[in-house]
Design a protein around this motif. Sequence first.
Motif, PDB file in Angstrom:
ATOM      1  N   MET A   1     -30.386  81.264   3.820  1.00 43.98           N
ATOM      2  CA  MET A   1     -30.559  81.057   2.377  1.00 43.98           C
ATOM      3  C   MET A   1     -30.952  79.603   2.120  1.00 43.98           C
ATOM      4  O   MET A   1     -30.533  78.695   2.840  1.00 43.98           O
ATOM      5  CB  MET A   1     -29.253  81.358   1.636  1.00 43.98           C
ATOM      6  CG  MET A   1     -28.741  82.772   1.820  1.00 43.98           C
ATOM      7  SD  MET A   1     -29.781  84.027   1.099  1.00 43.98           S
ATOM      8  CE  MET A   1     -29.738  83.577  -0.614  1.00 43.98           C
ATOM      9  N   THR A   2     -31.744  79.389   1.077  1.00 39.08           N
ATOM     10  CA  THR A   2     -32.128  78.012   0.751  1.00 39.08           C
ATOM     11  C   THR A   2     -30.987  77.320   0.010  1.00 39.08           C
ATOM     12  O   THR A   2     -30.183  77.958  -0.681  1.00 39.08           O
ATOM     13  CB  THR A   2     -33.385  77.975  -0.136  1.00 39.08           C
ATOM     14  OG1 THR A   2     -33.083  78.561  -1.397  1.00 39.08           O
ATOM     15  CG2 THR A   2     -34.548  78.702   0.516  1.00 39.08           C
ATOM     16  N   SER A   3     -30.921  76.022   0.179  1.00 40.90           N
ATOM     17  CA  SER A   3     -29.901  75.238  -0.523  1.00 40.90           C
ATOM     18  C   SER A   3     -30.087  75.345  -2.024  1.00 40.90           C
ATOM     19  O   SER A   3     -29.115  75.365  -2.783  1.00 40.90           O
ATOM     20  CB  SER A   3     -29.982  73.763  -0.105  1.00 40.90           C
ATOM     21  OG  SER A   3     -29.697  73.621   1.253  1.00 40.90           O
TER      22      SER A   3
ATOM     23  N   GLY B   1     -23.916  78.566  -7.247  1.00 43.52           N
ATOM     24  CA  GLY B   1     -22.694  77.781  -7.447  1.00 43.52           C
ATOM     25  C   GLY B   1     -22.643  77.121  -8.812  1.00 43.52           C
ATOM     26  O   GLY B   1     -21.601  77.074  -9.468  1.00 43.52           O
ATOM     27  N   GLY B   2     -23.795  76.615  -9.262  1.00 45.08           N
ATOM     28  CA  GLY B   2     -23.852  75.979 -10.580  1.00 45.08           C
ATOM     29  C   GLY B   2     -23.570  76.956 -11.704  1.00 45.08           C
ATOM     30  O   GLY B   2     -22.839  76.648 -12.653  1.00 45.08           O
ATOM     31  N   TYR B   3     -24.141  78.153 -11.601  1.00 41.27           N
ATOM     32  CA  TYR B   3     -23.902  79.165 -12.633  1.00 41.27           C
ATOM     33  C   TYR B   3     -22.463  79.669 -12.605  1.00 41.27           C
ATOM     34  O   TYR B   3     -21.887  79.961 -13.651  1.00 41.27           O
ATOM     35  CB  TYR B   3     -24.889  80.323 -12.500  1.00 41.27           C
ATOM     36  CG  TYR B   3     -26.205  80.056 -13.180  1.00 41.27           C
ATOM     37  CD1 TYR B   3     -26.398  80.375 -14.516  1.00 41.27           C
ATOM     38  CD2 TYR B   3     -27.250  79.472 -12.493  1.00 41.27           C
ATOM     39  CE1 TYR B   3     -27.599  80.117 -15.147  1.00 41.27           C
ATOM     40  CE2 TYR B   3     -28.459  79.204 -13.111  1.00 41.27           C
ATOM     41  CZ  TYR B   3     -28.622  79.529 -14.442  1.00 41.27           C
ATOM     42  OH  TYR B   3     -29.819  79.264 -15.072  1.00 41.27           O
ATOM     43  N   ILE B   4     -21.875  79.748 -11.413  1.00 37.02           N
ATOM     44  CA  ILE B   4     -20.458  80.132 -11.326  1.00 37.02           C
ATOM     45  C   ILE B   4     -19.612  79.100 -12.059  1.00 37.02           C
ATOM     46  O   ILE B   4     -18.731  79.446 -12.848  1.00 37.02           O
ATOM     47  CB  ILE B   4     -20.001  80.275  -9.860  1.00 37.02           C
ATOM     48  CG1 ILE B   4     -20.611  81.527  -9.227  1.00 37.02           C
ATOM     49  CG2 ILE B   4     -18.475  80.320  -9.756  1.00 37.02           C
ATOM     50  CD1 ILE B   4     -20.361  81.647  -7.728  1.00 37.02           C
TER      51      ILE B   4
END
Length: 71
Positions: free
Chosen positions: A43-45, A52-55
């Motif tokens: 997976m790309t960073s 992670g940001g949306y979480i």
Amino acid sequence: MSNNRSSNNLLVPQARAALEQMKYEIAGELGIQLPQDGYYGNMTSRDMGSIGGYITRRLVQMAQQQLAGRQ
């Protein structure tokens, strides 16, 4: 020598399943296909950071709504 203790311990261990579910929901909303085998090395960073940001945003929104309901 490194210490094997992680600082990312969940305060409520039962929350792990909810966070996993949220990860898959958000990935679906963003159109990102998560691997079923659990290996994220391909997976790309950028994609993983977006998830992670949306979480984080969603958790902050939930906390704000909870606090607003108490007032």
